[in-house]
Design an enzyme around this catalytic site. Structure first.
Site, PDB file in Angstrom:
ATOM      1  N   THR A  49       0.827  -1.069   0.214  1.00 11.69           N
ATOM      2  CA  THR A  49       0.042   0.174  -0.084  1.00 11.69           C
ATOM      3  C   THR A  49       1.097   1.654   0.212  1.00 11.69           C
ATOM      4  OG1 THR A  49      -2.120  -1.397   0.805  1.00 11.69           O
ATOM      5  CG2 THR A  49      -1.754   0.915   1.062  1.00 11.69           C
ATOM      6  N   VAL A  50       2.069   1.135   0.834  1.00 10.27           N
ATOM      7  CA  VAL A  50       2.755   2.118   0.733  1.00 10.27           C
ATOM      8  C   VAL A  50       3.599   2.871  -0.170  1.00 10.27           C
ATOM      9  CG1 VAL A  50       5.018   3.242   2.225  1.00 10.27           C
ATOM     10  CG2 VAL A  50       3.087   2.108   3.123  1.00 10.27           C
ATOM     11  N   ASP A  85       9.486   4.684  -0.441  1.00 14.70           N
ATOM     12  CA  ASP A  85      10.488   3.159  -1.207  1.00 14.70           C
ATOM     13  C   ASP A  85      11.963   2.957  -0.139  1.00 14.70           C
ATOM     14  OD1 ASP A  85      11.390   2.153  -3.574  1.00 14.70           O
ATOM     15  OD2 ASP A  85      13.069   3.157  -3.186  1.00 14.70           O
ATOM     16  N   ASP A 106       8.349  -2.996  -6.782  1.00 15.58           N
ATOM     17  CA  ASP A 106       8.707  -1.653  -6.114  1.00 15.58           C
ATOM     18  C   ASP A 106       9.165  -1.601  -8.229  1.00 15.58           C
ATOM     19  OD1 ASP A 106       8.338  -0.887  -4.258  1.00 15.58           O
ATOM     20  OD2 ASP A 106      10.246  -2.324  -3.416  1.00 15.58           O
ATOM     21  N   ASP A 110       8.258   2.022 -10.594  1.00 12.74           N
ATOM     22  CA  ASP A 110       9.589   2.628 -10.276  1.00 12.74           C
ATOM     23  C   ASP A 110       9.792   3.257 -11.577  1.00 12.74           C
ATOM     24  OD1 ASP A 110      10.367   3.107  -8.033  1.00 12.74           O
ATOM     25  OD2 ASP A 110      12.638   1.233  -7.794  1.00 12.74           O
TER      26      ASP A 110
END
Length: 251
Positions: A49-50, A85, A106, A110
């Site tokens: 979620t972050v 991140d 990730d 990115d």
């Protein structure tokens, strides 16, 4: 999108200078962000979620502020969300959830964030910035950044180490571009001449990305040739061994 720190998956092989920077920067931000990461965990927030929120913030900051030429505040917003991140990786370590999925998410997001940053620059120079050459340079930075990342991922997918540290990798592209954009935005506050930093930075990133792309292509070509030669030698040795055994059995 984040600075040169380890993600939730496999870490890259840094140079000595980058390794030292990573070591001390990671230690500092770990101490600062660990309590916040623990707070999010207690509230039931997941690392994924972050990651998603951080990417959304970066994309919004880049595509809302940069096309209007508001570089200072756009960079401030992007920088705030860039720290996600670090937070998601910290949360994953606290939870013991480092995984292939986290590394994949990730890495994929990115690329989205990177595209938004350079896309924002391109939109500005195609519109209010009124500079087609810099628009083209921004698009080249966007495309070359994606291809540089792809060459490493593709090389590794076919079993090659792609053991090269390029001149301008992702961390350098972002630091150079975002610092230059933030400083260029100070022109709105009356600082003269500083707006030229961003065009210079984009040219540096473009040339550096091209050099890095060439470095990786050359490395993959060399490693591929070495791997194929090794395979051919092993195949020949296996055949010779089988022939020898066959001759001995015939006797």
């Amino acid at each position: 999108m984040g600075p040169p720190v380890a993600s939730r998956g496999r870490a890259a092989t840094p140079t000595v200078g980058k390794a030292m920077l990573n070591k001390y920067a990671r230690a500092f931000f770990t101490r600062v962000l660990t309590p916040f990461a623990a707070f999010l965990i207690r509230r039931g927030v997941s690392p994924d979620t972050v990651t998603l929120i951080g990417t959304a913030g970066v994309v919004a900051g880049a595509l809302v502020f940069y096309p209007m030429g508001v570089f200072f505040w756009g960079t401030v917003v992007i920088t705030l969300f860039v720290f996600s991140d670090l937070v998601d990786g910290n949360m994953a370590r606290q939870l013991g959830r480092s995984s292939r999925w986290g590394a994949f998410l990730d890495s994929t997001l990115d690329r989205v964030a990177d595209g938004a940053v350079f896309g924002g620059f391109a939109l500005w120079y195609a519109g209010g910035g009124d500079n087609i050459a810099l628009c083209a340079v921004s698009i080249f930075c966007l495309a070359s950044g994606q291809v540089v990342s792809y060459t490493k991922a593709r090389g590794e997918s076919i079993g090659l180490p792609v053991a090269v540290n390029g001149l301008v990798e992702r961390a350098e592209r972002l630091v150079i571009s975002l610092v230059a954009a933030g400083l260029a935005g100070l022109h709105d506050f009356g600082v003269p001449g500083i707006q030229y930093l961003l065009p210079v930075a984009l040219w540096i990133v473009a040339v550096g990305s091209l050099v890095t792309l060439i470095q990786r292509v050359v490395t993959v070509r060399r490693e591929s040739a070495e791997a194929e030669a090794q395979e051919a030698q092993e195949t020949q040795e296996t055949q010779e061994t089988q022939e020898t055994r066959g001759s001995e059995a015939a006797k």
